[in-house]
Motif scaffolding. Sequence first.
Motif, short mmCIF file in Angstrom:
data_model
loop_
_atom_site.label_atom_id
_atom_site.label_comp_id
_atom_site.label_asym_id
_atom_site.label_seq_id
_atom_site.Cartn_x
_atom_site.Cartn_y
_atom_site.Cartn_z
N THR A 1 0.81 -1.21 0.00
CA THR A 1 0.00 0.00 0.00
C THR A 1 0.85 1.27 0.00
O THR A 1 0.31 2.36 -0.10
N GLU A 2 2.16 1.15 0.10
CA GLU A 2 3.05 2.31 0.11
C GLU A 2 3.01 3.01 -1.25
O GLU A 2 3.20 2.39 -2.28
N LYS A 3 2.78 4.31 -1.24
CA LYS A 3 2.70 5.07 -2.49
C LYS A 3 4.06 5.50 -3.01
O LYS A 3 4.20 5.81 -4.17
N ARG A 4 5.09 5.52 -2.16
CA ARG A 4 6.40 5.99 -2.58
C ARG A 4 7.35 4.89 -3.02
O ARG A 4 8.39 5.17 -3.57
N THR A 5 7.03 3.65 -2.73
CA THR A 5 7.88 2.54 -3.15
C THR A 5 7.52 2.18 -4.59
O THR A 5 6.36 2.04 -4.92
N ASP B 1 -0.89 0.55 -7.06
CA ASP B 1 -1.16 -0.01 -8.38
C ASP B 1 -0.89 -1.52 -8.40
O ASP B 1 -1.62 -2.29 -9.01
N LEU B 2 0.19 -1.92 -7.72
CA LEU B 2 0.53 -3.34 -7.65
C LEU B 2 -0.56 -4.12 -6.92
O LEU B 2 -0.93 -5.23 -7.33
N LYS B 3 -1.10 -3.55 -5.87
CA LYS B 3 -2.18 -4.22 -5.14
C LYS B 3 -3.39 -4.43 -6.06
O LYS B 3 -4.01 -5.50 -6.04
N ALA B 4 -3.71 -3.44 -6.87
CA ALA B 4 -4.82 -3.57 -7.81
C ALA B 4 -4.53 -4.64 -8.87
O ALA B 4 -5.41 -5.42 -9.25
N LEU B 5 -3.27 -4.70 -9.33
CA LEU B 5 -2.88 -5.71 -10.31
C LEU B 5 -2.98 -7.11 -9.71
O LEU B 5 -3.43 -8.04 -10.37
N GLU B 6 -2.60 -7.26 -8.45
CA GLU B 6 -2.71 -8.56 -7.79
C GLU B 6 -4.16 -8.99 -7.65
O GLU B 6 -4.47 -10.18 -7.74
N ALA B 7 -5.06 -8.04 -7.46
CA ALA B 7 -6.50 -8.37 -7.41
C ALA B 7 -6.95 -8.89 -8.78
O ALA B 7 -7.73 -9.85 -8.85
N CYS C 1 11.28 -4.95 -6.51
CA CYS C 1 11.10 -3.74 -5.73
C CYS C 1 12.32 -2.85 -5.95
O CYS C 1 13.45 -3.25 -5.72
N LEU C 2 12.08 -1.61 -6.40
CA LEU C 2 13.15 -0.66 -6.65
C LEU C 2 13.48 0.18 -5.42
O LEU C 2 14.45 0.90 -5.41
N GLY C 3 12.65 0.13 -4.41
CA GLY C 3 12.87 0.90 -3.20
C GLY C 3 12.01 2.14 -3.16
O GLY C 3 11.16 2.37 -4.01
N GLU C 4 12.27 2.96 -2.15
CA GLU C 4 11.46 4.14 -1.92
C GLU C 4 11.92 5.31 -2.77
O GLU C 4 13.11 5.57 -2.90
N SER C 5 10.97 6.01 -3.34
CA SER C 5 11.26 7.20 -4.13
C SER C 5 11.72 8.34 -3.22
O SER C 5 11.27 8.47 -2.09
N ALA C 6 12.58 9.18 -3.75
CA ALA C 6 13.08 10.32 -2.96
C ALA C 6 12.03 11.43 -2.86
O ALA C 6 12.09 12.26 -1.96
N ARG C 7 11.08 11.45 -3.79
CA ARG C 7 10.03 12.48 -3.75
C ARG C 7 9.06 12.22 -2.62
O ARG C 7 8.70 11.10 -2.34
N LYS C 8 8.62 13.28 -1.98
CA LYS C 8 7.65 13.13 -0.90
C LYS C 8 6.46 14.01 -1.14
O LYS C 8 6.43 14.92 -1.81
#
Length: 56
Positions: free
Chosen positions: A4-8, A29-35, A49-56
Amino acid sequence: MNYTEKRTMYVVDYESGSSSIHEFMNGMDLKALEAQEKNGSVRITNLICLGESARK
């Protein structure tokens, strides 16, 4: 898993019908794709997983 993390960011390869798709997406988006995968409309073939984005 809980994505559910929006920045990862994730790189996801999946199949939909006869198409093979390579896409960057956030956790929601990934959670929706898994559904969709549970419903049988897509099949996830690779997930990175690419990790957390620097943008906040």
